[in-house]
Design an enzyme around this catalytic site. Structure first.
Site, PDB file in Angstrom:
ATOM      1  N   ASP A  54     -39.712  69.799 104.856  1.00  0.00           N
ATOM      2  CA  ASP A  54     -39.464  70.531 106.099  1.00  0.00           C
ATOM      3  C   ASP A  54     -39.005  69.501 107.150  1.00  0.00           C
ATOM      4  OD1 ASP A  54     -39.437  72.523 107.964  1.00  0.00           O
ATOM      5  OD2 ASP A  54     -41.594  72.856 108.001  1.00  0.00           O
TER       6      ASP A  54
ATOM      7  N   GLU B  92     -34.035  67.962 109.631  1.00  0.00           N
ATOM      8  CA  GLU B  92     -32.734  68.040 110.345  1.00  0.00           C
ATOM      9  C   GLU B  92     -32.292  66.680 110.889  1.00  0.00           C
ATOM     10  OE1 GLU B  92     -35.398  69.991 110.879  1.00  0.00           O
ATOM     11  OE2 GLU B  92     -34.654  71.645 109.647  1.00  0.00           O
TER      12      GLU B  92
ATOM     13  N   ASP C   1     -37.678  79.116 110.415  1.00  0.00           N
ATOM     14  CA  ASP C   1     -38.772  79.777 111.128  1.00  0.00           C
ATOM     15  C   ASP C   1     -38.317  81.074 111.781  1.00  0.00           C
ATOM     16  OD1 ASP C   1     -40.135  77.623 110.266  1.00  0.00           O
ATOM     17  OD2 ASP C   1     -40.169  76.572 112.173  1.00  0.00           O
TER      18      ASP C   1
END
Lengths: 969, 544
Positions: free
Chosen positions: A533, A536, A609
């Site tokens: 997760d 980015e 999300d």
């Protein structure tokens, strides 16, 4: 009308805002995007006189003697002293690669994006020859020699034609602009903070009679350092952006360029009354509580765009790793103009010629690789929550599933398992016995997935961080110091996976056994897989919740150059690590939030999300479809929505969506109420249980579909235009879709209070059967909408006539426990009484399939006299080069060890839909009569609607691994 | 056409499955064939279908009710029975039959194909019996303690009953006393009522009343503000220690910094979050308190403790006393009146009552002259009456409480029908989890106490036992859970609450704490109060 609706949208926005939009830039807040758009508007204003300043120096043309490759010098009339190099090549399969770079410049542009995206260096065609003309160079290729590439010299323009019709045009509108490297002149004021001024005022005005102003404008808008809120981007290299127009003169629909929460057929951002005001943005970002209808960038980026019309499908892959904005306009309903504005990097565009959707997928898969064949268990149901709080919690969740006999394959642990969010390090207060816990889960043939995020807590007592420091593999600031940012673990550092030194070290961490002098994850087993997760990367105190663009990666490249690729490398290396921890290797499961072109080779993704709202449920389907078109087939959205507490009705509908997603996981935020299926009241609990069991019964179909995706790159879930390319009414449909090539058409309900819904049956003369009731519907040559029941317990699910579906109907606790279960075949006859289907099986976890340890069958139904004949054939022998990913099976043994191990697995039941009359006998060829039951009803042929006839053949006792024939007389 | 090979293996996988495989003893009689001509047939248990006897346990589901496949798992949603000879028979769901896993519940291995799972019934049965014995022993020890709890409850019963009896007696005598004093007070009042009324018109008195009301309101508001400030402070403390320096959210950062400045705390990111505030900071906070007061002004402590007293004053008495001050100055300090100065404080109320009674009695007899001031007398009589009435009320409250205690003592909804829980009323159990110590005072309140400083949060007050659906009041399951609700509210979540899950153990102790959802805690523990004597039959295992 459209103008009105977008007006309404604008009005509605302020209340609907949940994302902190002010945290993320709009085009007008990014100087290079502003410059790119300004260029386009100058071109628009001077459309009649506009001419691209870029041209090919014909004298410099160098054509390789044996290959379809040429190079040439390109110059810009604006800067005669600046040199550019053009490289055009045609691959074996007709893909045209166009590269343009500045030569001998002050600095070097980033040119490695493609090297991370491509699975291998593509083979350049040996059969094609370039022909040089006075004004252009051209080549013809394709099976029918109907594809032509023309590179015009002045101005520079690249056109792909098929049958004389323009398919793709680069720089047709003259928006190509590669800003060359230059020296910052001390005298030039340049530090004007942009937010202090309007975009127009923020520009440094150059002398009035600047001869380049017709093209570049009158100012040096944000050439040098740039302010954004409290951050300053130092931009030491100055301006280096790249603008390129790509036109599809004969394609009215474009798709792809994920990830955006928007419709599948991309709506306009420019031109006449555009639907959106901002271009589609590709800049991987942790867009917290994102909007369900926006061009804002999300967690991942795949710069691949498909263009489709009734007779042609093409695509472009723009291999750029920096922030990119894409404007889309439809000057006519049948044509599309796009402009791609990137912050840095070379021009490296792959023109993918098609001409069909499937051909485009195959061509793209040859470039960036196909979807990795997943471990079979990972197609089951995944149960996640932030967080299962301790090891007994995990055990109890498992016990509850078993008590209710609800199938589940994987239990997940979010960040709270890790002591102080030091990933790999168990919080022993709550997880005192991690190995016992994992083994308790493994005991039911299940797995665990545990999160490993890329931010490393900066404390020397954390061995992973300390080893990263010792190896010198952390990302650095512009000043060359270790970069520190804030994330879950507080003060953190990030590994620079562009640095090859990090690779072996990272792979070593996942070993489950001790290695002297190194940290290895001994508190894990081979049943622990990984969730990546925040890659980015998400950095709480960074600009746009990410990393400063002037940070430095391996090779001295700035973060801006590689930002969109960064997340992929993390999951790539994790995936390799999980694969390599066992010997022989096993298929890894790694879920990633951030991704780039090529990420499909390393695992699965989810849409991040999302919110527990109907809008997000609906847009999740579109996002998964867009992702599927872009090569990353193994995708899904969080069932239930990450944020919020969905009402039971919404949760049930969301399970119906999830059950038809390639990746099927329920997840929930730490602030939400628990919502595991067993906690639901009746009737919701039973409905969800049935949905989960339906998913499990269909796992053979999903796995077979994944085989095709892993070999040919054809998506696992397919929108209408892919399946019925000629049917214009289906081009914009994105709320119903197909499961691979199985013939299953599904339309999950994503609205509240629905009892019936409309389903579009595509333009063909075919019969469609309701999967559950066997109601037969007739499609029409012009397409047809039908209204079908869709109460809460019903998923509109149809079998296209002509399909055979293999399922396993015995409910089990987890998918590995189904391996010895018999199959049911659903034969849905088409109008002429034929049908076909496939079944692919292997051990599901190793790479033995690449050695031919597989079973790949084709089932056929065909007319035989007055009855029909059902048969099973070996597809591996028919298509040995097409059977498995990565290798051509030179020799194949139908009685391989895997086939032998399931020789006892039989077809226990055959259900034939649409037979005309009750058979007189059913017989296994060379065997005995078989018992059957016939329920009369509508036949496949003819025009009647109503419940179809059903023939149930009881236990023909035929093996799933062998050839056989059943004769229905 | 591709030539195809016929490889017809005999694939009726379970040709040899016994027809009664997986059938529980109670249904064995139903699994016999009937004759239909030459054919053996069988009727599904629900009577819906007749099938050939050969179709029973042939690994293909024929019956709509699934009854034809008791032993193969071919029919979903049915049950499989394993005999487990040497141990106890058990049912498992059909989904677990022949799935490749040896089901622990089927120690005879009958859930899988023959030869896959060893028969472990002997050892498992043995281990089971050992475990049972250990459990019985634990239960036995626990139940002894439980018996002592029950005995305690019996003693409590006697004690409370005694208390009730004596309280009842006390009330009777107090009632008499109150009635008598009321007479006197009424009498005095009727004498002075008119005079008093007139005096009450005095602007000074009226102004005093107005001050009183204003002060009372102010106090009330002040209390509200204090509470509000405290809860805001708590919220900000949590924000300060718990916030993510997330998203560079200036609004949050401003709030944290503002609070730190206001409360004199160091900036949280400048110190390790877990560190206790340094002494330096304490001296800093100390500064605020040294604020100088004007002479005569009340300190906050005085405000807190003495304001109530001030407000509780009997203004009528003051009014009368005021008269005295303004009017006469002389005072006859007879020993009788001043005796109170020599009486030990605990006895004072009784003494005063006695004194009043004595004085009035003496007055009646003419031994003592009535006080000069009627007004003063009136007030004194009234005070005596008020005091006595108040005492009566307290005694009545005590009685109510005692009666409630008695009624709850053997109430299934409270201390159990044997009163076994009474012993634990107010017993506080603790568990240290590192960051926090959790405390549950049974039948009272649960709390979370930070070990490294900070405020204690209430996790809720005892509300009820396990009143879930299908749980019988008074059953062991009923007493296996206590619910504590309406604790301190989470600033971004619900009010905190606890489910305390208890089981039989020889000690009263908390074992695990888990926050399964935000601010909702599950605490597990043991108590002898749940240890039923071993001879009470448990649910038989066959009912699984």
């Amino acid at each position: 009308m459209r103008a009105l609706s977008s007006l309404l949208l604008l009005v509605a926005l302020p209340v609907a805002l949940s994302v902190k939009t002010q945290d993320f830039k709009t085009c007008s807040q990014a100087s290079f995007c502003r410059r790119g758009r300004a260029l386009a508007s100058r071109a628009q204003e001077n459309v009649s006189s506009w001419k691209s300043p870029y041209s090919v120096d014909a004298d410099s043309l160098a054509i390789s003697s044996d290959q379809a490759l040429f190079t040439a010098r390109v110059k810009s009339s604006l800067y005669p002293d600046i040199k550019f190099g053009l490289d055009v090549r045609v691959h074996d399969d007709g893909v045209v690669r166009v590269r343009l770079d500045e030569i001998d410049g002050l600095r070097k542009r980033y040119d490695e994006a493609a090297s991370w995206a491509l699975v291998a260096e593509p083979k350049i065609s040996q059969d094609i020859k370039w022909t040089v003309g006075k004004n252009e160079v051209r080549a013809t290729h394709g099976k029918k020699k109907d594809v032509e590439v023309i590179v015009a010299f002045e101005p520079l323009k690249v056109t792909l034609l098929r049958g004389g019709k323009e398919q793709v045009v680069l720089n047709g509108r003259g928006l190509l602009h590669m800003e060359h490297f230059r020296t910052k002149l001390a005298a030039q004021p340049s530090d004007i903070p942009e937010e202090a001024l309007d975009a127009e005022d923020a520009q440094t005005v150059l002398s009035a009679n600047n001869p380049r102003s017709w093209f570049e404008g009158d100012s040096e808008d944000g050439y040098w350092d740039e302010q954004w809120l409290s951050w300053t981007d130092s931009k030491p290299k100055g301006p280096e952006s790249l603008s390129l127009d790509i036109t599809f003169p004969n394609h009215g629909h474009v798709y792809g360029i994920p990830q955006h929460a928007t419709s599948l057929s991309l709506r306009t951002t420019t031109g006449e009354s555009p639907y959106y005001t901002d271009p589609y943005r590709l800049y991987n970002a942790d867009t917290f509580e994102y909007l369900a209808d926006s061009t804002m960038s999300l967690y991942g980026s795949i710069p691949l765009m498909h263009a489709h019309s009734a007779d042609s499908t093409v695509a472009v892959f723009n291999a750029v790793g920096s922030e990119t904005w894409i404007d889309i306009a439809h000057p006519t309903p049948k044509s599309t103009e796009t402009q791609w504005i990137s912050e840095s990097g070379i021009l490296d565009v792959f023109i993918i010629p098609g001409p069909t959707p499937e051909a485009v997928f195959e061509q793209y898969a040859r470039l960036t690789g196909a979807q990795a064949l997943p471990a079979d268990w990972s197609l089951g149901y995944h149960q996640c929550r932030w967080n299962y709080v301790n090891s007994d919690d995990v055990r109890q969740v498992q016990a509850k599933f078993d008590e209710e006999d609800i199938p589940v394959d994987v239990f997940w642990l979010d960040i709270e398992y890790a002591e102080e969010h030091k990933y790999f390090i168990w919080d022993k207060k709550n997880f005192p016995d991690p190995l016992d816990m994992v083994n308790d889960v493994s005991a039911n043939a299940r797995k665990m997935v545990v999160i490993i995020d890329p931010h490393l807590k900066r404390t020397s007592s954390y061995p992973v961080y300390q080893e990263a420091v010792d190896n010198g593999v952390l990302v650095k600031t512009k000043d060359g110091n270790e970069y520190e940012g804030w994330c879950w673990s507080g003060s953190s550092a990030w590994v620079d996976f562009f640095n090859p030194t990090s690779w072996d070290w990272w792979k070593g961490l996942f070993k489950t056994y001790p290695i002297e002098g190194k940290f290895t994850w001994v508190d894990s087993t081979e049943d622990v897989h990984i969730w990546n997760d925040m890659n980015e990367p998400a950095i709480f105190n960074g600009p746009e919740i990410s990393m400063p663009r002037d940070n430095i990666h391996h090779g001295g490249w700035e973060h801006r150059d590689v930002h969109n690729i960064n997340g992929m490398l993390f999951s790539n290396l994790t995936s390799q690590a999980v694969m390599a921890r066992s010997d022989p290797p096993k298929r890894p499961f790694v879920l990633t939030r951030s991704f780039y072109a090529g990420s499909q080779r390393f695992g699965a993704m989810w849409t991040g999300d999302n919110l527990g709202s109907w809008e997000h449920m609906a847009v999740g389907i579109k996002m998964v479809l867009a992702n599927s078109l872009s090569g990353f087939a193994f995708s899904g959205s969080d069932v239930g929505g990450f944020f919020g507490n969905p009402e039971p009705e919404m949760l049930v509908r969301w399970y119906q969506v999830g059950a038809f997603s390639p990746f099927f996981r329920a997840h929930a935020h730490i602030d939400t109420k628990r919502r595991e299926p067993y906690l639901l009241d009746e009737p919701y609990k039973s409905i969800v249980k049935d949905i989960l069991r339906l998913r499990y019964s269909m796992l053979p179909i999903w796995y077979t579909t994944f085989r095709e995706a892993s070999v040919r790159g054809i998506p696992v879930v397919r929108p209408h235009y892919v399946v019925i390319p000629h049917d214009e009414k289906g081009f914009a449909i994105d709320d119903q879709f197909w499961v691979g090539g199985s013939g299953l058409l599904v339309k999950p309900v994503t609205e509240k209070g629905v009892t019936e819904t409309t389903v579009y049956l595509p333009a063909e003369d075919q019969v469609y059967y309701d999967y559950f009731t066997h109601q037969a519907y007739r499609s029409a040559p012009k397409g047809k909408n039908i209204t079908v029941p869709a109460a809460l317990h019903q998923v509109p699910l149809f079998i296209r006539g002509g399909s055979i579906l293999p399922t396993r109907e015995r409910p089990r606790r987890s998918s590995p426990l189904m391996k010895k279960d018999p199959f049911t075949l659903r034969v849905a006859l088409d109008k002429s009484g034929n049908a076909r289907g496939e079944l692919y099986l292997d051990d599901g976890v190793t790479y033995n399939h690449r050695e031919g340890q597989i079973v790949w069958r084709e089932f056929k139904a065909s007319k035989a006299g007055k009855g029909i004949k059902l048969s099973s054939h070996d597809l591996v022998r028919a298509k040995p080069t097409d059977a498995v990913d990565g290798v051509a099976l030179a020799s194949y043994n139908p009685t391989n060890d895997f086939a032998k191990s399931i020789a006892g697995v039989r077809v226990e039941k055959v259900v034939v839909l649409g037979l005309e009359k009750k058979p007189t006998s059913v017989k296994v060829a060379g065997g005995k009569e078989v018992t059957f039951e016939f329920i009369p009803g509508v036949a496949a042929s003819g025009k009647k609607e109503g419940v179809s006839s059903v023939l149930i053949i009881k236990d023909p006792a035929v093996s799933v691994v062998t050839d056989w024939e059943i004769v229905v007389s | 056409m591709v030539p195809w090979v016929l490889l017809l293996l005999p694939l009726s996988a379970f040709s040899a499955v016994d027809k009664t495989h997986g059938v529980p003893p109670s249904l064995l009689a139903s699994y016999v064939p009937t004759k239909d001509g030459s054919q053996e047939i069988w009727t599904c248990i629900d009577g819906s279908k007749v099938i050939p006897w050969s179709a029973v346990n042939d690994d293909y589901c024929d019956c709509p009710d699934g009854s034809d496949e008791p032993g193969t798992g071919a029919c979903p949603n049915t049950r499989f029975y394993c005999r487990n000879e040497g141990h106890i028979g058990a049912f498992i769901p059909s989904s677990r039959v022949r799935d490749g896993l040896c089901e622990p519940a089927c120690c005879d291995g009958s859930d899988e194909e023959p030869g896959v799972c060893p028969n472990k019934c002997k050892e498992i049965g043995e281990a089971y019996r050992v475990k049972q014995a250990a459990e019985r022993k634990l239960r036995k020890t626990g139940s002894k303690i439980r018996s002592s709890y029950i005995a305690f409850a019996q003693k409590e019963k006697k004690r409370i009953e005694g208390e009730i009896a004596s309280l009842e007696n006390e009330i009777v005598s107090r009632e008499k006393e109150v009635a008598r004093l009321k007479d006197i007070a009424d009498h005095a009042e009727s004498l002075s009522a008119t005079a008093l009324e007139q005096k009450k018109q005095s602007p000074l008195y009226q102004s005093l009343l107005a001050h009183h009301r204003a002060l009372k309101s102010l106090q009330c508001e002040h209390k509200k503000h204090l509470e509000r400030e405290k809860s805001l402070g708590d919220i900000l403390d949590r924000l300060r220690t718990g916030y993510n320096p997330n998203y560079q959210d200036m609004a949050v950062l401003e709030a944290v910094r503002g609070w730190e400045f206001h409360a004199g705390l160091p900036h949280i990111n400048d110190v390790k979050k877990d560190d206790e505030p340094s002494t330096e900071d304490e001296s800093e906070t100390g500064k605020d308190e040294e604020e100088e007061l004007e002479p005569g002004m009340w300190t906050p402590q005085q405000l807190e403790h003495q304001l109530d007293e001030l407000l509780d004053q009997d203004y009528e008495s003051l009014l009368l006393e005021h008269d005295k001050h303004v009017g006469a100055t002389e005072h006859s300090d007879s020993l009788l009146y001043n005796l109170s100065a020599y009486v030990p404080e605990p006895l004072l109320p009784q003494f005063e009552a006695f004194q009043n009674a004595l004085v009035s009695w003496l007055e009646l007899l003419g031994i003592v002259k009535p006080s000069k001031s009627d007004a003063a007398d009136d007030s004194r009589a009234k005070k005596a009456y008020n005091d006595a009435d108040h005492s009566l009320k307290l005694t009545r409250d005590e009685l109510t409480k005692a009666k409630e205690d008695l009624s709850r003592l053997f109430d299934s909804n409270w201390y159990g029908k044997d009163g076994e829980w009474k012993k634990l009323d107010g017993t506080c159990l603790e568990k240290d989890t590192g960051d926090y110590t959790y405390e549950v005072c049974l039948f009272d309140e649960a709390r979370q106490k930070p070990n490294k400083g900070g405020s204690t949060f209430s996790l809720g007050r005892f509300a009820h036992w396990n009143n879930g659906p299908g749980v019988e009041v008074g059953s062991p399951e009923y007493y296996s859970k206590q619910f504590y609700i309406h604790g301190t509210k989470c600033w971004n979540g619900p009010q905190r609450s606890v489910v305390l899950e208890l089981e039989c153990g020889t000690e009263n102790a908390l074992h695990t704490i888990a926050e399964l959802e935000k601010c909702e805690y599950k605490i597990t523990g043991t108590t002898p109060a749940l240890c039923l004597p071993p001879d009470e039959p448990e649910k038989p295992r066959e009912e699984l």
